[in-house]
Motif scaffolding. Sequence first.
Motif, mmCIF file in Angstrom:
data_model
loop_
_atom_site.group_PDB
_atom_site.id
_atom_site.type_symbol
_atom_site.label_atom_id
_atom_site.label_comp_id
_atom_site.label_asym_id
_atom_site.label_seq_id
_atom_site.Cartn_x
_atom_site.Cartn_y
_atom_site.Cartn_z
ATOM 1 N N ILE A 264 98.068 -53.865 78.727
ATOM 2 C CA ILE A 264 98.969 -54.089 77.585
ATOM 3 C C ILE A 264 98.387 -53.455 76.321
ATOM 4 O O ILE A 264 99.107 -52.836 75.525
ATOM 5 N N LEU A 265 97.076 -53.600 76.141
ATOM 6 C CA LEU A 265 96.431 -52.968 74.991
ATOM 7 C C LEU A 265 96.508 -51.443 75.089
ATOM 8 O O LEU A 265 96.646 -50.755 74.070
ATOM 9 N N ILE A 266 96.402 -50.907 76.295
ATOM 10 C CA ILE A 266 96.535 -49.451 76.470
ATOM 11 C C ILE A 266 97.938 -49.006 76.093
ATOM 12 O O ILE A 266 98.132 -47.953 75.465
ATOM 13 N N PHE A 267 98.945 -49.813 76.450
ATOM 14 C CA PHE A 267 100.327 -49.490 76.070
ATOM 15 C C PHE A 267 100.466 -49.460 74.543
ATOM 16 O O PHE A 267 101.083 -48.545 73.977
ATOM 17 N N VAL A 268 99.888 -50.456 73.879
ATOM 18 C CA VAL A 268 99.913 -50.481 72.404
ATOM 19 C C VAL A 268 99.205 -49.257 71.844
ATOM 20 O O VAL A 268 99.670 -48.614 70.889
ATOM 21 N N SER A 269 98.073 -48.915 72.453
ATOM 22 C CA SER A 269 97.322 -47.740 72.013
ATOM 23 C C SER A 269 98.150 -46.469 72.189
ATOM 24 O O SER A 269 98.135 -45.580 71.327
ATOM 25 N N ASP A 270 98.862 -46.369 73.313
ATOM 26 C CA ASP A 270 99.752 -45.214 73.543
ATOM 27 C C ASP A 270 100.750 -45.073 72.404
ATOM 28 O O ASP A 270 100.940 -43.983 71.841
ATOM 29 N N MET A 271 101.404 -46.177 72.080
ATOM 30 C CA MET A 271 102.459 -46.139 71.077
ATOM 31 C C MET A 271 101.912 -45.784 69.690
ATOM 32 O O MET A 271 102.497 -44.972 68.954
ATOM 33 N N MET A 272 100.771 -46.364 69.342
ATOM 34 C CA MET A 272 100.215 -46.119 68.012
ATOM 35 C C MET A 272 99.676 -44.702 67.880
ATOM 36 O O MET A 272 99.806 -44.063 66.828
ATOM 37 N N ALA A 273 99.050 -44.182 68.937
ATOM 38 C CA ALA A 273 98.546 -42.809 68.891
ATOM 39 C C ALA A 273 99.700 -41.821 68.792
ATOM 40 O O ALA A 273 99.644 -40.835 68.033
ATOM 41 N N MET A 274 100.770 -42.097 69.524
ATOM 42 C CA MET A 274 101.945 -41.214 69.446
ATOM 43 C C MET A 274 102.601 -41.317 68.076
ATOM 44 O O MET A 274 103.137 -40.320 67.560
ATOM 45 N N ILE A 293 110.510 -36.946 70.041
ATOM 46 C CA ILE A 293 110.722 -37.905 71.139
ATOM 47 C C ILE A 293 111.527 -37.267 72.271
ATOM 48 O O ILE A 293 111.244 -37.477 73.461
ATOM 49 N N ASN A 294 112.553 -36.469 71.919
ATOM 50 C CA ASN A 294 113.347 -35.798 72.964
ATOM 51 C C ASN A 294 112.477 -34.826 73.766
ATOM 52 O O ASN A 294 112.576 -34.754 74.995
ATOM 53 N N ARG A 295 111.648 -34.084 73.046
ATOM 54 C CA ARG A 295 110.753 -33.135 73.722
ATOM 55 C C ARG A 295 109.757 -33.886 74.613
ATOM 56 O O ARG A 295 109.424 -33.440 75.718
ATOM 57 N N LEU A 296 109.287 -35.021 74.127
ATOM 58 C CA LEU A 296 108.314 -35.824 74.889
ATOM 59 C C LEU A 296 108.900 -36.287 76.219
ATOM 60 O O LEU A 296 108.255 -36.208 77.273
ATOM 61 N N SER A 297 110.161 -36.734 76.189
ATOM 62 C CA SER A 297 110.800 -37.203 77.426
ATOM 63 C C SER A 297 111.102 -36.060 78.385
ATOM 64 O O SER A 297 111.196 -36.280 79.600
ATOM 65 N N GLU A 298 111.229 -34.847 77.846
ATOM 66 C CA GLU A 298 111.561 -33.699 78.703
ATOM 67 C C GLU A 298 110.329 -33.099 79.383
ATOM 68 O O GLU A 298 110.392 -32.733 80.559
ATOM 69 N N VAL A 299 109.246 -32.979 78.653
ATOM 70 C CA VAL A 299 108.104 -32.203 79.173
ATOM 71 C C VAL A 299 106.962 -33.064 79.698
ATOM 72 O O VAL A 299 106.128 -32.576 80.470
#
Length: 368
Positions: A264-274, A293-299
């Motif tokens: 869960i902390l890694i998920f939070v870290s993912d979101m904050m780093a992004m 965000i659109n590019r992120l979901s595509e590639v």
Amino acid sequence: MNKKSFHIDVQKDGLSLDFSGELTLYNLTQAQNLIETNKLSNSQKIIINLANAQYLDTAFALFLTDIQEEYNAEIECNNKNFLHTLELTREHKKRLDSNDDIHKKSIFEYFGKIFYESYLSFISFMEFIGKIFISFLLYFKSIKNIRIKEIAFEINESAVRALGIVALTSFLIGLVTAYQAAYQLQRYGGNIFIVDMMGISVFRELAPLITAIVIAGRSGSAYTAQIGAMKITQEIDAMRTMGFDPYTFLVLPRIIALIIMLPILIFVSDMMAMLGGIIVADLSLDLIPSLFINRLSEVVAIKHFYVGLVKGPFFAFLIASIGIYRGLMVKDDTQSIGFNTTKSVVESLFAVIVCDAIFSIAFTNLGI
């Protein structure tokens, strides 16, 4: 020692160092100064005359022994006690020199001792891991054994309270990484590729490692200090005396709590780093958040996100088990807590990096 208790008599074939009165540690400095001001090395023969000496302690005897060895001097003395004291200092000096020689020759012994102690420490840690697995089997044998209250308490202490520092650290790392990448990509007109770089690097490596490092420094070290303090105050012995298993009440709740919360902390870290990457992309590269965000979901494939999360429980187990093990290794002094706390952080970080390297090799070979 007064001035009359020591003087140098020049003879035909050399010098005579005449000592008289009490020769003790308190007048040793004066004797050393007098010796240093006279160049004894120019004399062919030196005699240490103790005929008029009344008392000789071991410190002064050691000083006379050094003079005797350095200048090959002769000692004239009829007092058996003085001769016996001088003989004792010579034997002690030889023994110290012999120990120094052994120490110089024992480099293989030195490294062998380090290797052997590391081997014993590894065996002891494996024994601890074995006890944890056996306790896990007994723990989940019945739902009554599961200490829900202790696990919830450790979740709050180890993870929930670390949420802020993990989020802030991840945000800043994402911000810095994106800023450095933006400068290079802008030079080659590859602004849009910041999304690819941020997505893969953050999800797969940066977020799990940043989270593990923060948790190892905060919660892992806290485990060591808490368990160590309980061991010093004999609380763990008291629990055993009253029939409470420390593994059930102290060890397993901490490990389970961290295994649950680290993904869960890694998920939070993912979101904050992004989030940090999105801000830099918008300000430096004119890449608006929706486009990012659109590019992120595509590639960026979703597997990269899951790869980061999968590492969480393994990192958590390593951090918690090493932290607790080091706490149990604390001896009956307060300095031992600091020593083992430092070791727990260093060993946890090393174990996490090794584990991450193994995951990287395994996932690459599996095509993940």
